[in-house]
Design a protein around this motif. Structure first.
Motif, PDB file in Angstrom:
ATOM      1  N   ALA A  52      33.446  31.761 106.100  1.00  0.00           N
ATOM      2  CA  ALA A  52      32.636  32.365 107.148  1.00  0.00           C
ATOM      3  C   ALA A  52      31.157  32.361 106.764  1.00  0.00           C
ATOM      4  O   ALA A  52      30.805  32.507 105.594  1.00  0.00           O
ATOM      5  N   LEU A  53      30.302  32.194 107.752  1.00  0.00           N
ATOM      6  CA  LEU A  53      28.869  32.319 107.519  1.00  0.00           C
ATOM      7  C   LEU A  53      28.546  33.776 107.204  1.00  0.00           C
ATOM      8  O   LEU A  53      29.146  34.694 107.765  1.00  0.00           O
ATOM      9  N   ARG A  54      27.576  33.979 106.324  1.00  0.00           N
ATOM     10  CA  ARG A  54      27.214  35.338 105.922  1.00  0.00           C
ATOM     11  C   ARG A  54      25.769  35.344 105.454  1.00  0.00           C
ATOM     12  O   ARG A  54      25.155  34.279 105.293  1.00  0.00           O
ATOM     13  N   THR A  55      25.245  36.542 105.235  1.00  0.00           N
ATOM     14  CA  THR A  55      23.878  36.662 104.739  1.00  0.00           C
ATOM     15  C   THR A  55      23.894  36.953 103.243  1.00  0.00           C
ATOM     16  O   THR A  55      24.827  37.577 102.725  1.00  0.00           O
ATOM     17  N   LEU A  56      22.832  36.502 102.572  1.00  0.00           N
ATOM     18  CA  LEU A  56      22.678  36.711 101.133  1.00  0.00           C
ATOM     19  C   LEU A  56      21.299  37.308 100.877  1.00  0.00           C
ATOM     20  O   LEU A  56      20.293  36.608 100.972  1.00  0.00           O
ATOM     21  N   PRO A  57      21.204  38.612 100.569  1.00  0.00           N
ATOM     22  CA  PRO A  57      19.903  39.215 100.264  1.00  0.00           C
ATOM     23  C   PRO A  57      19.322  38.630  98.980  1.00  0.00           C
ATOM     24  O   PRO A  57      20.034  38.397  98.007  1.00  0.00           O
ATOM     25  N   ALA A  58      17.999  38.409  98.988  1.00  0.00           N
ATOM     26  CA  ALA A  58      17.317  37.860  97.812  1.00  0.00           C
ATOM     27  C   ALA A  58      15.895  38.396  97.786  1.00  0.00           C
ATOM     28  O   ALA A  58      14.969  37.759  98.281  1.00  0.00           O
ATOM     29  N   GLY A  59      15.712  39.576  97.220  1.00  0.00           N
ATOM     30  CA  GLY A  59      14.388  40.182  97.173  1.00  0.00           C
ATOM     31  C   GLY A  59      13.877  40.462  98.569  1.00  0.00           C
ATOM     32  O   GLY A  59      14.543  41.132  99.371  1.00  0.00           O
ATOM     33  N   ARG A  60      12.698  39.933  98.899  1.00  0.00           N
ATOM     34  CA  ARG A  60      12.118  40.130 100.225  1.00  0.00           C
ATOM     35  C   ARG A  60      12.586  39.076 101.227  1.00  0.00           C
ATOM     36  O   ARG A  60      12.014  38.937 102.315  1.00  0.00           O
ATOM     37  N   LEU A  61      13.635  38.360 100.873  1.00  0.00           N
ATOM     38  CA  LEU A  61      14.181  37.308 101.723  1.00  0.00           C
ATOM     39  C   LEU A  61      15.661  37.569 102.005  1.00  0.00           C
ATOM     40  O   LEU A  61      16.330  38.297 101.275  1.00  0.00           O
ATOM     41  N   THR A  62      16.139  36.940 103.065  1.00  0.00           N
ATOM     42  CA  THR A  62      17.565  36.908 103.361  1.00  0.00           C
ATOM     43  C   THR A  62      17.934  35.482 103.720  1.00  0.00           C
ATOM     44  O   THR A  62      17.251  34.854 104.553  1.00  0.00           O
ATOM     45  N   ALA A  63      18.990  34.961 103.113  1.00  0.00           N
ATOM     46  CA  ALA A  63      19.448  33.610 103.413  1.00  0.00           C
ATOM     47  C   ALA A  63      20.755  33.668 104.186  1.00  0.00           C
ATOM     48  O   ALA A  63      21.536  34.629 104.051  1.00  0.00           O
ATOM     49  N   VAL A  64      20.993  32.662 104.997  1.00  0.00           N
ATOM     50  CA  VAL A  64      22.293  32.485 105.653  1.00  0.00           C
ATOM     51  C   VAL A  64      23.034  31.406 104.885  1.00  0.00           C
ATOM     52  O   VAL A  64      22.522  30.289 104.713  1.00  0.00           O
ATOM     53  N   VAL A  65      24.222  31.777 104.388  1.00  0.00           N
ATOM     54  CA  VAL A  65      24.944  30.901 103.462  1.00  0.00           C
ATOM     55  C   VAL A  65      26.409  30.788 103.864  1.00  0.00           C
ATOM     56  O   VAL A  65      26.883  31.491 104.761  1.00  0.00           O
ATOM     57  N   GLN A  66      27.109  29.926 103.143  1.00  0.00           N
ATOM     58  CA  GLN A  66      28.537  29.706 103.372  1.00  0.00           C
ATOM     59  C   GLN A  66      29.156  29.198 102.089  1.00  0.00           C
ATOM     60  O   GLN A  66      28.563  28.360 101.397  1.00  0.00           O
ATOM     61  N   HIS A  67      30.326  29.696 101.744  1.00  0.00           N
ATOM     62  CA  HIS A  67      31.080  29.113 100.644  1.00  0.00           C
ATOM     63  C   HIS A  67      31.727  27.811 101.130  1.00  0.00           C
ATOM     64  O   HIS A  67      32.318  27.777 102.214  1.00  0.00           O
ATOM     65  N   VAL A  68      31.580  26.752 100.357  1.00  0.00           N
ATOM     66  CA  VAL A  68      32.208  25.468 100.675  1.00  0.00           C
ATOM     67  C   VAL A  68      33.017  25.009  99.469  1.00  0.00           C
ATOM     68  O   VAL A  68      32.698  25.367  98.331  1.00  0.00           O
TER      69      VAL A  68
END
Length: 281
Positions: A52-68
């Motif tokens: 599933a697509l999910r968000t990954l917090p990273a300091g002052r950023l947020t990424a949209v990621v996926q396990h593959v």
């Protein structure tokens, strides 16, 4: 940029070894936003083999990621899979759909196709390490979208000339000379149309730049993409403030319908050409 605004489909160099050791999944990063702005988009699934697509917090950023799955996304596996045009297009579209869905709700830096890390911690570390650069890019694109402009020269339609030398039985002693003269005139006419299209392209570019806050000249497409009856003389992207679309169209309107020239305006797109995600990840 193409008319579908797909991302660069070159496999992005990543920190993933050819055969990832002792792992079953990798972290694929699609897009980066300011902290708290991004959310896992609904209605798109990313790569079909992934979770599933999910968000990954990273300091002052947020990424949209996926396990593959690592077995299908190692560098060796990707090189083999993406050599197939159909698979390449499927992966590129999946990537673009995620990026577009994220960009619909937040200012977004799209990352290149197949931006992969061994795990979330390594992805987070890479993002935090480039935090200032990501924030600078986000500042640049906030409230702005990308528009594409293409200009083509179109040769005048003429009756095809017989190839090769004139027939041996051509009437009259000047037939061969007349044949060569016709060929020369056609070449000169094509050159005139091409030169006129180049001048129009420069005027189009200047008109678009007057509306945009940034512009990029992109590599022109060859005949395999444009067709043999036209030649691309301008392929450019413009970063235009939201709300200025009408002004852009009005600026280009005088050049629509120019004899021997075709002008295409496409957009708005996620500003792929102005984020340089490959240099950030």
């Amino acid at each position: 940029m193409t008319d579908t605004a797909l991302p660069d489909t070159t496999v992005h160099p990543t920190p993933v070894p050819a055969t990832p050791p002792d792992t079953t999944t990798l972290t694929c990063v699609f897009a980066v936003c300011r902290a708290g702005r991004a959310e896992a988009p609904a209605g798109v699934s990313g790569h079909t083999e992934g979770g599933a697509l999910r968000t990954l917090p990273a300091g002052r950023l947020t990424a949209v990621v996926q396990h593959v799955p690592a077995v299908g996304f190692s560098q060796e596996a990707l090189r083999e899979r993406l050599a197939d045009r159909r698979t390449l297009e499927e992966c590129a579209r999946a990537h673009h759909e995620v990026v577009s869905a994220v960009a619909a709700v937040a200012d977004t830096v799209p990352l290149p196709l197949a931006t992969l890390y061994l795990d979330d911690d390594r992805a987070r570390s890479a993002l935090v390490g480039n935090e200032r650069r990501f924030l600078d890019v986000l500042d640049r694109i906030t409230g702005r979208l990308e528009w594409g402009v293409k200009v083509y020269t179109v040769a005048p339609r003429t009756r095809p000339e017989r190839s090769g030398p004139p027939p041996a039985a051509s009437p009259g002693p000047g037939a061969g000379r007349a044949y060569l003269e016709r060929l020369r005139n056609r070449r000169q006419e094509r050159d005139r149309f091409h030169d006129a299209a180049l001048r129009t392209a420069e005027r189009v570019d200047a008109a678009a730049r007057a509306v945009a806050v940034a512009a990029r000249r992109l590599r022109a497409h060859g005949p395999e993409a444009t067709g043999k009856h036209r030649s691309q003389v301008l392929n450019a992207a413009y970063l235009v403030p939201v709300g200025q679309e009408r002004r852009l169209r009005e600026a280009l309107a005088p050049y629509q319908g120019t004899p021997g020239v075709e002008l295409e305006l496409s957009g708005p797109w996620v500003p792929y050409s102005f984020t340089d995600g490959s240099a950030l990840a």
